[in-house]
Design an enzyme around this catalytic site. Sequence first.
Site, short mmCIF file in Angstrom:
data_model
loop_
_atom_site.label_atom_id
_atom_site.label_comp_id
_atom_site.label_asym_id
_atom_site.label_seq_id
_atom_site.Cartn_x
_atom_site.Cartn_y
_atom_site.Cartn_z
N ASP A 102 0.89 -0.95 -0.05
CA ASP A 102 0.06 0.05 0.01
C ASP A 102 0.97 1.08 -0.02
O ASP A 102 1.50 1.70 -0.95
CB ASP A 102 -1.02 -0.01 1.24
CG ASP A 102 -1.97 0.88 1.13
OD1 ASP A 102 -2.47 1.44 0.24
OD2 ASP A 102 -2.33 1.29 2.33
N ARG A 164 -10.82 -13.18 5.88
CA ARG A 164 -9.41 -13.81 5.26
C ARG A 164 -9.55 -15.18 4.74
O ARG A 164 -8.88 -15.45 3.72
CB ARG A 164 -8.29 -14.09 6.45
CG ARG A 164 -7.91 -13.21 7.34
CD ARG A 164 -6.67 -13.19 8.19
NE ARG A 164 -6.35 -12.27 9.26
CZ ARG A 164 -5.60 -11.30 8.90
NH1 ARG A 164 -4.83 -11.21 7.69
NH2 ARG A 164 -5.27 -10.56 9.71
P1 IMP Z 1 1.94 -0.72 3.67
O1 IMP Z 1 2.69 -0.75 4.94
O2 IMP Z 1 1.22 0.67 3.86
O3 IMP Z 1 2.34 -0.86 2.38
O4 IMP Z 1 0.82 -1.46 4.07
C1 IMP Z 1 0.93 -3.11 4.04
C2 IMP Z 1 -0.21 -3.56 4.86
O5 IMP Z 1 -1.35 -2.97 4.65
C3 IMP Z 1 -0.66 -4.88 4.32
O6 IMP Z 1 0.06 -5.96 4.71
C4 IMP Z 1 -2.12 -5.13 4.79
O7 IMP Z 1 -2.18 -5.75 6.27
C5 IMP Z 1 -2.79 -3.45 4.80
N1 IMP Z 1 -3.56 -3.30 3.68
C6 IMP Z 1 -3.14 -2.27 2.83
N2 IMP Z 1 -4.33 -2.06 1.87
C7 IMP Z 1 -5.14 -3.21 2.25
C8 IMP Z 1 -6.29 -3.48 1.87
O8 IMP Z 1 -6.90 -2.92 0.73
N3 IMP Z 1 -7.10 -4.68 2.37
C9 IMP Z 1 -6.31 -5.26 3.62
N4 IMP Z 1 -5.45 -4.96 4.02
C10 IMP Z 1 -4.54 -3.91 3.34
#
Ligand code: IMP
Length: 179
Positions: A102, A164
Site C-alpha cells: 500500500d 481472510r
Molecule cells: P503498507 O505498509 O502501507 O504498504 O501496508 C501494507 C499492509 O497494509 C498490508 O500488509 C495489509 O495488511 C494492509 N493493507 C493495505 N491495504 C489493504 C487492503 O486493501 N485490504 C487489507 N489490508 C490492506
Amino acid sequence: MHQDCERILLTEEQLDGRITEVARAIDERYRGKFPLAIGILKGSIVFFSDLIRRLSIPVELDFMAVSSYGNGAVSSGKLRIKKDIDRDVAGRDVIVVEDIIDSGFTLANLKALLSERGAGSVAIVTLLNKKGRREYDIVPDYNCFDIENEFVVGYGLDYNERYRNLPYIGVLKREIYNG
Ligand code: IMP
Ligand code: MG
C-alpha cells in the site's frame, strides 16, 4: 459473494492462473539455489501456501509478523515486529512474500532490516500492488496484480480480522469501514 463485499475483484481462477505464472518466474531466477521464503503474517498465508506449492525449486519457509496498521483501514505509521523469523538470514537468498503493498512502509522497512542482517539477496513478492498509494520507495520484484485504491479483503486479507477465509479478492463495501 459475501454480503459485505461490493464486488469480486479477482476470482479464484484469476488468482490461480497468475500465481502459477509468478511461480514459474521465481523458479527461473532461483534455479540451483535454496532460498528462504518469509511469509508476512497473517495476510500472506493463503497466497504463500498457494505460491510455494507451485514452486519446483527447494525452498525453506519462515514467518514474520509485523504491523503498520492497527485494526482499521488507516496506517499508524510505525513498524512493529510482533514475531521474528527463526532462521539466520546471513548470506541467504531471501524471498519476502506479502499480501499487498500500500504505502510501501512495511516492505521498505523490512527490506532494510533483512539487508542489515546480511541477507545475500532480498526479493519482494506481492500478491497485490496499490501503486497509486506509494509513499515509500519500494518496487516489488514480483507482483501478481496492480489494483486501484480500494479496500480489498479475502484470500488472506482482512478488515478487523474478518474475511481472510474468502477464496477470492473482494472489494469491501465502504459502509463496513466507514461505520
Ligand atoms: P503498507 O505498509 O502501507 O504498504 O501496508 C501494507 C499492509 O497494509 C498490508 O500488509 C495489509 O495488511 C494492509 N493493507 C493495505 N491495504 C489493504 C487492503 O486493501 N485490504 C487489507 N489490508 C490492506
Ligand atoms: Mg498484512
